[in-house]
Write a protein that holds these residues in place. Structure first.
Motif, PDB file in Angstrom:
ATOM      1  N   THR A 121       0.895  -1.100  -0.077  1.00  0.00           N
ATOM      2  CA  THR A 121      -0.037  -0.239   0.114  1.00  0.00           C
ATOM      3  C   THR A 121       0.867   1.190   0.057  1.00  0.00           C
ATOM      4  O   THR A 121       0.586   2.192  -0.680  1.00  0.00           O
ATOM      5  CB  THR A 121      -0.932  -0.150   1.233  1.00  0.00           C
ATOM      6  OG1 THR A 121      -1.641  -1.014   1.348  1.00  0.00           O
ATOM      7  CG2 THR A 121      -1.620   1.212   1.351  1.00  0.00           C
ATOM      8  N   ILE A 122       2.074   1.034   0.886  1.00  0.00           N
ATOM      9  CA  ILE A 122       2.818   2.281   0.797  1.00  0.00           C
ATOM     10  C   ILE A 122       3.698   2.715  -0.750  1.00  0.00           C
ATOM     11  O   ILE A 122       3.717   3.747  -1.149  1.00  0.00           O
ATOM     12  CB  ILE A 122       4.055   2.388   1.857  1.00  0.00           C
ATOM     13  CG1 ILE A 122       3.336   2.213   3.177  1.00  0.00           C
ATOM     14  CG2 ILE A 122       4.950   3.301   1.681  1.00  0.00           C
ATOM     15  CD1 ILE A 122       4.538   1.949   4.279  1.00  0.00           C
ATOM     16  N   GLU A 123       3.705   1.414  -1.235  1.00  0.00           N
ATOM     17  CA  GLU A 123       4.583   1.655  -2.634  1.00  0.00           C
ATOM     18  C   GLU A 123       3.600   2.023  -3.596  1.00  0.00           C
ATOM     19  O   GLU A 123       3.834   2.710  -4.477  1.00  0.00           O
ATOM     20  CB  GLU A 123       5.035   0.289  -3.140  1.00  0.00           C
ATOM     21  CG  GLU A 123       6.292  -0.128  -2.241  1.00  0.00           C
ATOM     22  CD  GLU A 123       7.302   0.166  -2.535  1.00  0.00           C
ATOM     23  OE1 GLU A 123       7.598   1.092  -3.480  1.00  0.00           O
ATOM     24  OE2 GLU A 123       8.500  -0.135  -2.159  1.00  0.00           O
ATOM     25  N   LYS A 124       2.330   1.581  -3.732  1.00  0.00           N
ATOM     26  CA  LYS A 124       1.330   2.110  -4.316  1.00  0.00           C
ATOM     27  C   LYS A 124       1.077   3.410  -4.147  1.00  0.00           C
ATOM     28  O   LYS A 124       0.799   4.408  -5.133  1.00  0.00           O
ATOM     29  CB  LYS A 124      -0.227   1.466  -4.054  1.00  0.00           C
ATOM     30  CG  LYS A 124      -1.237   1.787  -5.103  1.00  0.00           C
ATOM     31  CD  LYS A 124      -2.157   0.832  -4.949  1.00  0.00           C
ATOM     32  CE  LYS A 124      -3.066   0.969  -3.523  1.00  0.00           C
ATOM     33  NZ  LYS A 124      -4.396  -0.009  -3.552  1.00  0.00           N
ATOM     34  N   THR A 125       0.784   4.026  -2.929  1.00  0.00           N
ATOM     35  CA  THR A 125       0.932   5.375  -2.727  1.00  0.00           C
ATOM     36  C   THR A 125       1.988   6.292  -3.240  1.00  0.00           C
ATOM     37  O   THR A 125       1.572   7.370  -4.121  1.00  0.00           O
ATOM     38  CB  THR A 125       1.080   5.693  -1.256  1.00  0.00           C
ATOM     39  OG1 THR A 125      -0.130   5.047  -0.612  1.00  0.00           O
ATOM     40  CG2 THR A 125       0.678   7.195  -0.701  1.00  0.00           C
ATOM     41  N   ILE A 126       3.274   5.662  -3.355  1.00  0.00           N
ATOM     42  CA  ILE A 126       4.253   6.511  -3.801  1.00  0.00           C
ATOM     43  C   ILE A 126       4.334   6.764  -5.292  1.00  0.00           C
ATOM     44  O   ILE A 126       4.266   7.731  -6.090  1.00  0.00           O
ATOM     45  CB  ILE A 126       5.815   5.752  -3.440  1.00  0.00           C
ATOM     46  CG1 ILE A 126       5.987   5.838  -1.879  1.00  0.00           C
ATOM     47  CG2 ILE A 126       6.857   6.153  -4.246  1.00  0.00           C
ATOM     48  CD1 ILE A 126       7.275   5.103  -1.578  1.00  0.00           C
ATOM     49  N   ALA A 127       3.721   5.319  -6.031  1.00  0.00           N
ATOM     50  CA  ALA A 127       3.562   5.305  -7.212  1.00  0.00           C
ATOM     51  C   ALA A 127       2.581   6.464  -7.936  1.00  0.00           C
ATOM     52  O   ALA A 127       2.794   6.821  -8.941  1.00  0.00           O
ATOM     53  CB  ALA A 127       3.244   4.044  -7.766  1.00  0.00           C
ATOM     54  N   ASN A 128       1.572   6.613  -7.148  1.00  0.00           N
ATOM     55  CA  ASN A 128       0.712   7.492  -7.503  1.00  0.00           C
ATOM     56  C   ASN A 128       0.824   9.153  -7.003  1.00  0.00           C
ATOM     57  O   ASN A 128      -0.117   9.920  -7.365  1.00  0.00           O
ATOM     58  CB  ASN A 128      -0.689   7.032  -6.667  1.00  0.00           C
ATOM     59  CG  ASN A 128      -1.319   6.071  -7.343  1.00  0.00           C
ATOM     60  OD1 ASN A 128      -0.896   5.499  -8.334  1.00  0.00           O
ATOM     61  ND2 ASN A 128      -2.043   5.309  -6.670  1.00  0.00           N
ATOM     62  N   GLN A 129       1.968   9.423  -6.709  1.00  0.00           N
ATOM     63  CA  GLN A 129       2.230  10.768  -6.114  1.00  0.00           C
ATOM     64  C   GLN A 129       3.347  11.484  -7.260  1.00  0.00           C
ATOM     65  O   GLN A 129       4.266  10.596  -7.752  1.00  0.00           O
ATOM     66  CB  GLN A 129       3.037  10.707  -4.769  1.00  0.00           C
ATOM     67  CG  GLN A 129       1.970  10.464  -3.718  1.00  0.00           C
ATOM     68  CD  GLN A 129       2.667  10.459  -2.233  1.00  0.00           C
ATOM     69  OE1 GLN A 129       3.831  10.281  -2.254  1.00  0.00           O
ATOM     70  NE2 GLN A 129       2.085  10.671  -1.433  1.00  0.00           N
ATOM     71  N   GLU A 130       3.188  12.633  -7.572  1.00  0.00           N
ATOM     72  CA  GLU A 130       4.155  13.406  -8.343  1.00  0.00           C
ATOM     73  C   GLU A 130       5.469  13.666  -7.550  1.00  0.00           C
ATOM     74  O   GLU A 130       6.218  13.674  -8.103  1.00  0.00           O
ATOM     75  CB  GLU A 130       3.588  14.805  -8.819  1.00  0.00           C
ATOM     76  CG  GLU A 130       2.331  14.684 -10.054  1.00  0.00           C
ATOM     77  CD  GLU A 130       2.048  15.817 -10.406  1.00  0.00           C
ATOM     78  OE1 GLU A 130       2.844  17.065  -9.942  1.00  0.00           O
ATOM     79  OE2 GLU A 130       0.921  16.083 -10.893  1.00  0.00           O
ATOM     80  N   SER A 131       5.224  13.953  -6.449  1.00  0.00           N
ATOM     81  CA  SER A 131       6.466  14.232  -5.312  1.00  0.00           C
ATOM     82  C   SER A 131       6.354  13.154  -4.239  1.00  0.00           C
ATOM     83  O   SER A 131       5.786  13.800  -3.167  1.00  0.00           O
ATOM     84  CB  SER A 131       6.437  15.553  -4.965  1.00  0.00           C
ATOM     85  OG  SER A 131       6.577  16.366  -6.155  1.00  0.00           O
ATOM     86  N   PRO A 132       6.738  11.952  -4.450  1.00  0.00           N
ATOM     87  CA  PRO A 132       6.557  10.801  -3.464  1.00  0.00           C
ATOM     88  C   PRO A 132       7.207  11.179  -2.198  1.00  0.00           C
ATOM     89  O   PRO A 132       8.454  11.628  -2.018  1.00  0.00           O
ATOM     90  CB  PRO A 132       7.015   9.538  -4.018  1.00  0.00           C
ATOM     91  CG  PRO A 132       7.984  10.033  -5.001  1.00  0.00           C
ATOM     92  CD  PRO A 132       7.164  11.368  -5.385  1.00  0.00           C
ATOM     93  N   ASP A 133       6.659  11.122  -1.002  1.00  0.00           N
ATOM     94  CA  ASP A 133       6.990  11.163   0.426  1.00  0.00           C
ATOM     95  C   ASP A 133       6.503  10.482   1.301  1.00  0.00           C
ATOM     96  O   ASP A 133       5.537  10.771   2.143  1.00  0.00           O
ATOM     97  CB  ASP A 133       7.322  12.722   0.863  1.00  0.00           C
ATOM     98  CG  ASP A 133       7.751  12.979   2.176  1.00  0.00           C
ATOM     99  OD1 ASP A 133       8.523  11.761   2.624  1.00  0.00           O
ATOM    100  OD2 ASP A 133       7.650  14.099   2.784  1.00  0.00           O
ATOM    101  N   ALA A 134       6.912   9.174   1.442  1.00  0.00           N
ATOM    102  CA  ALA A 134       6.182   8.251   2.293  1.00  0.00           C
ATOM    103  C   ALA A 134       7.395   7.852   3.286  1.00  0.00           C
ATOM    104  O   ALA A 134       8.510   7.541   3.028  1.00  0.00           O
ATOM    105  CB  ALA A 134       6.147   6.843   1.656  1.00  0.00           C
ATOM    106  N   ARG A 135       6.908   7.535   4.801  1.00  0.00           N
ATOM    107  CA  ARG A 135       7.866   7.370   5.723  1.00  0.00           C
ATOM    108  C   ARG A 135       7.300   6.114   6.586  1.00  0.00           C
ATOM    109  O   ARG A 135       6.318   5.986   6.874  1.00  0.00           O
ATOM    110  CB  ARG A 135       7.784   8.711   6.717  1.00  0.00           C
ATOM    111  CG  ARG A 135       8.449  10.042   5.467  1.00  0.00           C
ATOM    112  CD  ARG A 135       8.530  11.074   6.477  1.00  0.00           C
ATOM    113  NE  ARG A 135       8.713  12.304   5.780  1.00  0.00           N
ATOM    114  CZ  ARG A 135       9.464  13.494   5.892  1.00  0.00           C
ATOM    115  NH1 ARG A 135       9.974  13.520   7.175  1.00  0.00           N
ATOM    116  NH2 ARG A 135       9.512  14.391   4.766  1.00  0.00           N
TER     117      ARG A 135
END
Length: 312
Positions: free
Chosen positions: A143-157
């Protein structure tokens, strides 16, 4: 290691707008976790998931938070980190109800628990503080990886609450032969220290294998949260001494102060992935024997094998 200058981080001013962000917090019904949720909810996240073993206490915590932040968007999720089946059930429920995750805060933990094992046969500190969190993270990574893939400026922590108590882990680091016993040969704090060291080493390895996610361990300081002593446990003389020492010899801080390290790691653009931070936002280097790549690799491989039955 216990005496720090006053933190300069101000949650009211230094946390940016969190609109659209989804945050998952373990142990969010009390102490640092509850305070963390309160503070981030002031900055308009899309959702905050409060994961806790005691659902009734979680509901009470949500009511208290919403007294201060009426529109706090909190969801409650039942999880018992000492049971890998419970961890898997919680992760599956989250996946069914939410398709995004920006910040995973591994906050829950126990300390000074009596001798015992988790439901899966691990020493109780090691199984709860480390193995349960490792499985939860592994299950939520897609789910975190999918969130990153859908962001223009990814920032997951992925942020883990650690402790200077890691320094009383066994000198060898992780005694793998012991973690499926009660570790009766160890001092109580050594059992705790081994669990926290494992979490720190695992976070560092996670940062290398997932460089697109910012991962860090955060020591909050010596915080006024009853040191995580389980309710109803009769304390030994050593535990009573440790409690007295924390109150009288160390710099004891409130949860409002202690949580600033977690909030800083959530908000800052300067987070160095894989590092261990002491209050507030200061990197501390692990001892040389615990920076050995062989130990981190062995722990990672051991953990992957242990989690296989629950992560298929």
């Amino acid at each position: 290691m216990f005496f720090w200058t006053s933190p300069t981080f101000d949650p009211a001013k230094d946390i940016p707008d969190l609109s659209g962000k989804v945050i998952f917090v373990t142990g969010g019904n009390t102490g640092l976790g509850k305070q963390y949720i309160l503070e981030v909810c002031r900055h308009h996240p899309a959702q905050v998931w409060l994961a806790a073993r005691n659902v009734e206490k979680a509901r009470e915590a949500v009511a208290e938070i919403q007294d201060q932040v009426p529109d706090a968007p909190i969801e409650i999720l039942e999880i018992d980190l000492s049971s890998l089946a419970s961890v898997k059930k919680a992760a599956l429920e989250f996946e069914q109800r939410c398709d995004r995750l920006d910040i995973l805060m591994l906050n829950a933990g126990i300390i000074m628990a009596p001798l015992g094992k988790t439901q899966d046969g691990y020493e109780v500190h090691f199984g709860t503080n480390y193995v349960g969190h490792a499985l939860l993270t592994k299950l939520l990574l897609p789910t975190i990886e999918k969130t990153i893939a859908n962001q223009e400026s990814p920032d997951a922590r992925i942020l883990a609450v650690s402790s200077s108590g890691y320094q009383v882990a066994p000198k060898q680091g992780i005694i793998f032969e012991s973690v499926k016993t009660t570790c009766a040969e160890f001092w109580n704090m050594t059992r705790y220290g081994q669990s926290k060291l494992a979490l720190m080493l695992w976070i560092r390895q996670l940062s290398k294998l997932h460089p697109n996610i910012k991962c860090a361990s955060i020591h909050p300081g010596v915080v006024d949260t009853e040191l995580g002593i389980p309710r109803g446990v009769e304390l030994s003389y050593m535990q009573i001494f440790m409690r007295w020492a924390s109150l009288n010899l160390l710099r004891y801080v409130s949860v409002e102060e202690g949580v600033k390290g977690q909030l800083w790691a959530t908000a800052t653009n300067d987070l160095q992935s894989g590092e261990y931070y002491i209050p507030v936002g200061r990197v501390e280097t692990l001892k040389a024997e615990w920076r050995d790549e062989a130990l981190s690799n062995k722990l990672w491989d051991w953990t992957e094998e242990e989690l296989k039955p629950y992560s298929a």
